[in-house]
Design a protein around this motif. Structure first.
Motif, PDB file in Angstrom:
ATOM      1  N   LEU A   1      24.792  14.507   8.830  1.00 12.90           N
ATOM      2  CA  LEU A   1      26.000  14.449   9.640  1.00 12.90           C
ATOM      3  C   LEU A   1      25.655  14.810  11.074  1.00 12.90           C
ATOM      4  CD1 LEU A   1      29.092  14.074   9.355  1.00 12.90           C
ATOM      5  CD2 LEU A   1      29.241  16.519   8.970  1.00 12.90           C
ATOM      6  N   HIS A   2      25.969  13.917  12.023  1.00 10.41           N
ATOM      7  CA  HIS A   2      25.713  14.149  13.441  1.00 10.41           C
ATOM      8  C   HIS A   2      27.060  14.209  14.148  1.00 10.41           C
ATOM      9  CE1 HIS A   2      23.549  13.960  17.259  1.00 10.41           C
ATOM     10  NE2 HIS A   2      24.571  13.233  17.671  1.00 10.41           N
ATOM     11  N   LEU A   3      27.330  15.323  14.825  1.00 12.72           N
ATOM     12  CA  LEU A   3      28.589  15.497  15.543  1.00 12.72           C
ATOM     13  C   LEU A   3      28.307  15.823  17.005  1.00 12.72           C
ATOM     14  CD1 LEU A   3      30.551  17.721  13.004  1.00 12.72           C
ATOM     15  CD2 LEU A   3      30.906  15.304  13.447  1.00 12.72           C
ATOM     16  N   ASN A   4      28.835  15.001  17.900  1.00 11.19           N
ATOM     17  CA  ASN A   4      28.761  15.283  19.330  1.00 11.19           C
ATOM     18  C   ASN A   4      29.771  16.376  19.673  1.00 11.19           C
ATOM     19  OD1 ASN A   4      26.756  13.360  20.075  1.00 11.19           O
ATOM     20  ND2 ASN A   4      28.271  11.755  19.725  1.00 11.19           N
ATOM     21  N   PRO A   5      29.660  17.009  20.832  1.00 10.57           N
ATOM     22  CA  PRO A   5      30.616  18.060  21.207  1.00 10.57           C
ATOM     23  C   PRO A   5      32.059  17.565  21.123  1.00 10.57           C
ATOM     24  CG  PRO A   5      28.801  17.997  22.758  1.00 10.57           C
ATOM     25  CD  PRO A   5      28.645  16.805  21.865  1.00 10.57           C
ATOM     26  N   GLY A   6      32.892  18.321  20.423  1.00 15.59           N
ATOM     27  CA  GLY A   6      34.300  17.974  20.270  1.00 15.59           C
ATOM     28  C   GLY A   6      34.592  16.953  19.200  1.00 15.59           C
ATOM     29  N   GLU A   7      33.569  16.352  18.600  1.00 17.57           N
ATOM     30  CA  GLU A   7      33.757  15.317  17.585  1.00 17.57           C
ATOM     31  C   GLU A   7      34.101  15.950  16.236  1.00 17.57           C
ATOM     32  OE1 GLU A   7      31.425  11.327  16.006  1.00 17.57           O
ATOM     33  OE2 GLU A   7      30.295  12.885  17.034  1.00 17.57           O
ATOM     34  N   ALA A   8      34.945  15.260  15.476  1.00 20.01           N
ATOM     35  CA  ALA A   8      35.358  15.745  14.158  1.00 20.01           C
ATOM     36  C   ALA A   8      34.957  14.735  13.090  1.00 20.01           C
ATOM     37  CB  ALA A   8      36.858  15.970  14.128  1.00 20.01           C
ATOM     38  N   SER A   9      34.820  15.216  11.850  1.00 19.57           N
ATOM     39  CA  SER A   9      34.450  14.361  10.736  1.00 19.57           C
ATOM     40  C   SER A   9      34.982  14.958   9.439  1.00 19.57           C
ATOM     41  CB  SER A   9      32.927  14.237  10.653  1.00 19.57           C
ATOM     42  OG  SER A   9      32.552  13.406   9.580  1.00 19.57           O
ATOM     43  N   PHE A  10      35.265  14.086   8.478  1.00 19.16           N
ATOM     44  CA  PHE A  10      35.672  14.550   7.156  1.00 19.16           C
ATOM     45  C   PHE A  10      34.450  14.748   6.283  1.00 19.16           C
ATOM     46  CE2 PHE A  10      39.680  12.601   8.451  1.00 19.16           C
ATOM     47  CZ  PHE A  10      40.552  13.613   8.106  1.00 19.16           C
ATOM     48  N   ILE A  11      34.488  15.777   5.447  1.00 19.61           N
ATOM     49  CA  ILE A  11      33.463  16.012   4.443  1.00 19.61           C
ATOM     50  C   ILE A  11      34.151  16.086   3.092  1.00 19.61           C
ATOM     51  CG2 ILE A  11      31.819  17.137   5.984  1.00 19.61           C
ATOM     52  CD1 ILE A  11      32.820  19.834   4.915  1.00 19.61           C
ATOM     53  N   THR A  12      33.428  15.715   2.051  1.00 15.96           N
ATOM     54  CA  THR A  12      33.994  15.706   0.702  1.00 15.96           C
ATOM     55  C   THR A  12      34.056  17.123   0.125  1.00 15.96           C
ATOM     56  OG1 THR A  12      31.860  15.439  -0.398  1.00 15.96           O
ATOM     57  CG2 THR A  12      33.006  13.406   0.277  1.00 15.96           C
ATOM     58  N   ALA A  13      34.770  17.249  -0.975  1.00 18.94           N
ATOM     59  CA  ALA A  13      34.876  18.550  -1.646  1.00 18.94           C
ATOM     60  C   ALA A  13      33.512  19.049  -2.101  1.00 18.94           C
ATOM     61  CB  ALA A  13      35.823  18.429  -2.841  1.00 18.94           C
ATOM     62  N   GLU A  14      32.636  18.132  -2.535  1.00 19.82           N
ATOM     63  CA  GLU A  14      31.292  18.519  -2.955  1.00 19.82           C
ATOM     64  C   GLU A  14      30.468  19.001  -1.765  1.00 19.82           C
ATOM     65  OE1 GLU A  14      32.608  15.404  -3.761  1.00 19.82           O
ATOM     66  OE2 GLU A  14      33.304  16.111  -5.709  1.00 19.82           O
ATOM     67  N   GLU A  15      30.631  18.337  -0.621  1.00 21.88           N
ATOM     68  CA  GLU A  15      29.872  18.717   0.567  1.00 21.88           C
ATOM     69  C   GLU A  15      30.305  20.073   1.121  1.00 21.88           C
ATOM     70  OE1 GLU A  15      28.790  14.296   2.334  1.00 21.88           O
ATOM     71  OE2 GLU A  15      30.687  15.235   2.883  1.00 21.88           O
ATOM     72  N   VAL A  16      31.540  20.462   0.885  1.00 15.93           N
ATOM     73  CA  VAL A  16      32.034  21.761   1.347  1.00 15.93           C
ATOM     74  C   VAL A  16      31.162  22.887   0.794  1.00 15.93           C
ATOM     75  CG1 VAL A  16      33.977  23.386   1.181  1.00 15.93           C
ATOM     76  CG2 VAL A  16      34.414  20.983   1.664  1.00 15.93           C
ATOM     77  N   ARG A  17      30.620  22.685  -0.396  1.00 10.35           N
ATOM     78  CA  ARG A  17      29.816  23.720  -1.050  1.00 10.35           C
ATOM     79  C   ARG A  17      28.331  23.654  -0.696  1.00 10.35           C
ATOM     80  NH1 ARG A  17      31.867  24.427  -7.064  1.00 10.35           N
ATOM     81  NH2 ARG A  17      31.228  26.537  -6.585  1.00 10.35           N
ATOM     82  N   ASP A  18      27.927  22.694   0.131  1.00 10.21           N
ATOM     83  CA  ASP A  18      26.521  22.528   0.512  1.00 10.21           C
ATOM     84  C   ASP A  18      26.053  23.739   1.328  1.00 10.21           C
ATOM     85  OD1 ASP A  18      24.303  21.555   2.432  1.00 10.21           O
ATOM     86  OD2 ASP A  18      24.409  19.989   0.892  1.00 10.21           O
ATOM     87  N   SER A  19      24.905  24.293   0.962  1.00  7.28           N
ATOM     88  CA  SER A  19      24.422  25.517   1.619  1.00  7.28           C
ATOM     89  C   SER A  19      24.079  25.291   3.095  1.00  7.28           C
ATOM     90  CB  SER A  19      23.215  26.083   0.873  1.00  7.28           C
ATOM     91  OG  SER A  19      22.167  25.139   0.849  1.00  7.28           O
ATOM     92  N   THR A  20      23.551  24.134   3.450  1.00  5.68           N
ATOM     93  CA  THR A  20      23.225  23.849   4.852  1.00  5.68           C
ATOM     94  C   THR A  20      24.489  23.822   5.698  1.00  5.68           C
ATOM     95  OG1 THR A  20      21.339  22.541   4.112  1.00  5.68           O
ATOM     96  CG2 THR A  20      22.041  22.241   6.382  1.00  5.68           C
TER      97      THR A  20
END
Length: 78
Positions: free
Chosen positions: A28-47
């Motif tokens: 996932l690459h986010l520029n300053p101020g950029e938003a993105s959706f993540i899945t429920a599984e990704e919410v638990r990702d340690s990184t």
């Protein structure tokens, strides 16, 4: 007791520089101020959790059911 239903999240880069988070499912690459959706599984990702603790990204709000479904479909198509 019923099992808790997990939902995805809308996250945002709150910093002044681009942020890249290499999760097990995708990068996932986010520029300053950029938003993105993540899945429920990704919410638990340690990184992702480390990036949240460092405050390089922030959770804006939980995803709605429709947003969760749309993101899952889009990721399945990739």
């Amino acid at each position: 007791m019923s099992e808790r239903i997990r939902r995805g999240m809308l996250i945002k880069n709150t910093g002044s520089e681009a942020v890249e988070v290499s999760m097990s499912s995708r990068r996932l690459h986010l520029n300053p101020g950029e938003a993105s959706f993540i899945t429920a599984e990704e919410v638990r990702d340690s990184t992702l959790r480390v990036a949240l603790q460092e405050r390089s990204i922030a959770i804006v709000r939980p995803a709605t059911s429709a947003e969760d479904e749309a993101l899952s479909e889009r990721l399945d198509d990739q």
